[in-house]
Motif scaffolding. Structure first.
Motif, PDB file in Angstrom:
ATOM      1  N   ARG A 149      40.851  77.293  77.349  1.00 41.76           N
ATOM      2  CA  ARG A 149      41.590  76.532  76.769  1.00 41.76           C
ATOM      3  C   ARG A 149      42.015  76.834  75.250  1.00 41.76           C
ATOM      4  NH1 ARG A 149      42.391  73.114  72.901  1.00 41.76           N
ATOM      5  NH2 ARG A 149      43.329  70.995  73.075  1.00 41.76           N
ATOM      6  N   TYR A 180      45.602  75.466  79.409  1.00 43.81           N
ATOM      7  CA  TYR A 180      44.525  76.029  80.310  1.00 43.81           C
ATOM      8  C   TYR A 180      44.654  77.018  81.005  1.00 43.81           C
ATOM      9  CZ  TYR A 180      41.868  71.737  79.211  1.00 43.81           C
ATOM     10  OH  TYR A 180      41.249  70.720  78.411  1.00 43.81           O
ATOM     11  N   ILE A 239      40.273  68.776  82.171  1.00 39.93           N
ATOM     12  CA  ILE A 239      41.445  68.121  82.100  1.00 39.93           C
ATOM     13  C   ILE A 239      41.621  66.732  81.797  1.00 39.93           C
ATOM     14  CG2 ILE A 239      43.877  67.922  83.070  1.00 39.93           C
ATOM     15  CD1 ILE A 239      43.479  70.607  84.461  1.00 39.93           C
ATOM     16  N   GLU A 286      40.694  65.726  78.404  1.00 40.02           N
ATOM     17  CA  GLU A 286      41.473  66.608  77.533  1.00 40.02           C
ATOM     18  C   GLU A 286      42.231  65.157  76.645  1.00 40.02           C
ATOM     19  OE1 GLU A 286      43.435  68.446  74.867  1.00 40.02           O
ATOM     20  OE2 GLU A 286      42.263  69.719  76.199  1.00 40.02           O
ATOM     21  N   VAL A 288      50.072  68.850  78.291  1.00 35.32           N
ATOM     22  CA  VAL A 288      49.018  70.086  78.958  1.00 35.32           C
ATOM     23  C   VAL A 288      49.883  70.940  79.865  1.00 35.32           C
ATOM     24  CG1 VAL A 288      46.939  70.281  80.368  1.00 35.32           C
ATOM     25  CG2 VAL A 288      46.957  68.247  78.771  1.00 35.32           C
ATOM     26  N   LEU A 309      48.707  73.902  82.721  1.00 36.78           N
ATOM     27  CA  LEU A 309      47.651  74.783  83.384  1.00 36.78           C
ATOM     28  C   LEU A 309      48.518  75.805  84.050  1.00 36.78           C
ATOM     29  CD1 LEU A 309      45.109  75.385  84.772  1.00 36.78           C
ATOM     30  CD2 LEU A 309      45.623  73.869  86.565  1.00 36.78           C
ATOM     31  N   ILE A 320      43.030  67.583  90.535  1.00 30.29           N
ATOM     32  CA  ILE A 320      44.148  68.223  89.426  1.00 30.29           C
ATOM     33  C   ILE A 320      45.352  67.638  89.676  1.00 30.29           C
ATOM     34  CG2 ILE A 320      45.200  70.362  89.051  1.00 30.29           C
ATOM     35  CD1 ILE A 320      42.460  71.877  89.511  1.00 30.29           C
ATOM     36  N   GLN A 373      46.630  64.506  88.016  1.00 33.41           N
ATOM     37  CA  GLN A 373      46.797  64.434  86.555  1.00 33.41           C
ATOM     38  C   GLN A 373      47.916  65.298  86.235  1.00 33.41           C
ATOM     39  OE1 GLN A 373      42.953  64.886  84.116  1.00 33.41           O
ATOM     40  NE2 GLN A 373      42.138  65.592  86.299  1.00 33.41           N
ATOM     41  N   LEU A 374      48.362  66.395  87.005  1.00 32.28           N
ATOM     42  CA  LEU A 374      49.231  67.283  86.672  1.00 32.28           C
ATOM     43  C   LEU A 374      50.292  67.340  87.650  1.00 32.28           C
ATOM     44  CD1 LEU A 374      47.017  70.180  85.125  1.00 32.28           C
ATOM     45  CD2 LEU A 374      48.086  68.295  83.932  1.00 32.28           C
TER      46      LEU A 374
END
Length: 359
Positions: A229, A242, A273, A276, A281, A283, A299, A302-303
Motif C-alpha cells: 500500500r 494498493y 481495504i 483503509e 482508493v 487497487l 473486494i 467496496q470497489l
C-alpha cells in the motif's frame, strides 16, 4: 358510353384491390396455419430443453455450490463464454425447424445480455487527470528490459508491477528510472510513480506455502510478500494505491478448481481495504480471478471495476497470446474511471491494463 367505361374501370379497380387484399389475407392465413402446425412445436424438444437449462444455468450461477471442486467459482470464471452455446443451439433449432427451441432460446439470450450486454459498447469518456496501469511482468519473462521500455512509453502516471523476481528487479528499476521519479518495491510487487509516494508498506495477505503452492522454476527466486500500500500525492489530495498479486488458481484432478491460497488472499485484502481510512482508493493487481467470481465478494463490495464502468469490451488479459479471461484488475473507490483499456502484449504471459481516472 363514357359512363359505362367509368363504371367498368371502377369495378376493375375494385376487383384488383380486392384481389390484392385477398392475397395478403391468404398469406396471413397460410403463415398462421404454418405456425400452428403441431410439428413445428413438437420438433426439437430436446433442443428446447437444453436452451432453457442454459438460461437457468447462467441465471442461477450464484447458486452453483463450491463444495465440490469449487465448481461455482470455475463456472463464474468462464461465465461469458457460455453465451457461445446460444448460436450453436440456434443452428440446431433452425435445422430441426423447431419453433419451440427458437422460443426457448429467448431465455438464455435475455440472461446473457442482462449479465454482459453492458460490456459490449464503448463506455469511455473524455477527461481523467491520472492514468494508472498494472502489469504482471511474468517471472519467466525473457525480455524484462523490453517490457520495461514498452511500459514506460505507455505514459502511465502510476504503474504497478507484480511477479517481480530478484533477478529482474534491477532491470525494471534502471529502465523505468527516467520516466518515474518515485518507486517502491515490496517483495514481488512494486509501484512506480511520477507523483510523490509516501506511507509505503507491505500488506499482509497471508500467503502460506503448501503442497499446491505457487511453483516457479528453481532458478527464479520469489518471496511471499505479494501486496503493498502507498499514498500517491495528487492535486486533488492523497490517493491510497494498493498493489496485489493473489495466489494462483489451478485446475487439479484431485482438488478440482484449486483456489485455496487465492481465496484466503482475497479475504485478507478485502479486510485491509475495509480498514483503509482514505476514501479515495485504487487497487491494481493480478487477482488471478474474474470479478464475477464469488470469492472476491469482500473486494467487489467496496470497489468497482474500471473496465465495467469505462471500458470497451471484456478486456481479457490472460493468456497473452489469446486472452480468454480478465484476471488483471483495476478497481476503484471514491474516484471516477473515465476509460479503461488493455495494452499490447509484452514478453509476459499477461497483458497490461490501464485506466484514466478523475481523482
Amino acid at each position: 358510353m363514357k359512363q359505362v367505361d367509368t363504371a367498368e374501370a371502377g369495378q376493375g379497380g375494385a376487383g384488383r384491390r380486392g384481389t390484392g387484399a385477398g392475397t395478403w389475407r391468404e398469406r396471413i392465413r397460410r403463415a398462421t396455419r404454418a405456425a400452428s402446425r403441431p410439428g413445428l412445436w413438437k420438433r426439437g424438444r430436446v433442443l428446447a430443453a437444453l436452451a432453457l437449462l442454459l438460461g437457468l444455468f447462467m441465471l442461477l450461477h450464484a447458486q452453483i455450490p463450491n463444495r465440490i471442486g469449487n465448481l461455482g467459482s470455475l463456472v463464474e470464471t468462464f461465465l461469458p463464454w457460455f453465451g457461445l452455446l446460444i448460436p450453436v443451439l440456434l443452428i440446431g433449432a433452425l435445422w430441426r425447424r423447431s419453433a419451440s427451441a427458437v422460443a426457448a432460446l429467448l431465455l438464455p439470450v435475455v440472461v446473457w445480455l442482462n449479465l454482459f450486454g453492458g460490456l459490449l459498447g464503448d463506455k469511455s469518456h473524455p477527461g481523467g487527470g491520472l492514468t494508472v496501469a498494472q502489469h504482471n511482468v511474468g517471472a519467466g519473462n525473457p525480455d524484462p528490459a523490453g517490457t520495461a521500455t514498452d511500459l514506460a512509453t505507455a505514459g502511465a502516471d502510476v504503474l504497478a508491477l507484480v511477479e517481480l523476481t530478484e533477478q529482474a528487479r534491477g532491470t525494471y528499476e534502471s529502465e523505468l528510472a527516467e520516466a518515474y521519479a518515485y518507486h517502491t518495491v515490496q517483495g514481488t510487487v512494486g509501484l512506480w510513480s511520477k507523483l510523490p509516494l509516501s506511507d509505503t508498506q507491505p500488506v499482509d495477505i497471508k500467503m502460506d506455502a503448501g503442497p499446491l503452492a505457487d511453483t516457479k522454476p528453481v532458478d527464479i527466486k520469489m518471496t511471499y510478500t505479494r501486496a503493498l500500500r502507498a499514498t500517491v500525492t495528487t492535486d486533488q489530495g492523497p490517493l491510497a494505491v494498493y498493489v496485489a498479486h493473489l495466489g494462483s488458481a489451478r485446475v487439479n484432478l484431485k482438488a478440482g478448481f484449486w483456489t485455496a491460497h487465492r481465496d484466503r488472499n482475497a479475504q485478507a485484502l478485502g479486510q485491509a481495504i475495509a480498514a483503509e481510512q482514505n476514501e479515495r482508493v485504487v487497487l491494481l493487481g493480478d487477482l488471478n480471478g474474474t470479478m464475477d467470481d464469488r470469492a472476491f465478494a469482500s473486494i467487489t463490495a467496496q470497489l468497482s471495476s474500471a473496465q465495467d464502468a469505462a471500458g470497451n469490451g471484456f478486456g481479457f488479459t490472460w493468456p497473452a497470446e489469446f486472452p480468454v479471461v480478465r484476471i488483471d484488475q483495476i478497481l476503484v473507490r471514491g474516484v471516477k474511471a473515465e476509460s479503461s483499456w488493455v495494452l499490447p502484449a509484452t514478453g509476459s504471459d499477461h497483458r497490461p491494463v490501464a485506466a484514466r481516472i478523475t481523482p
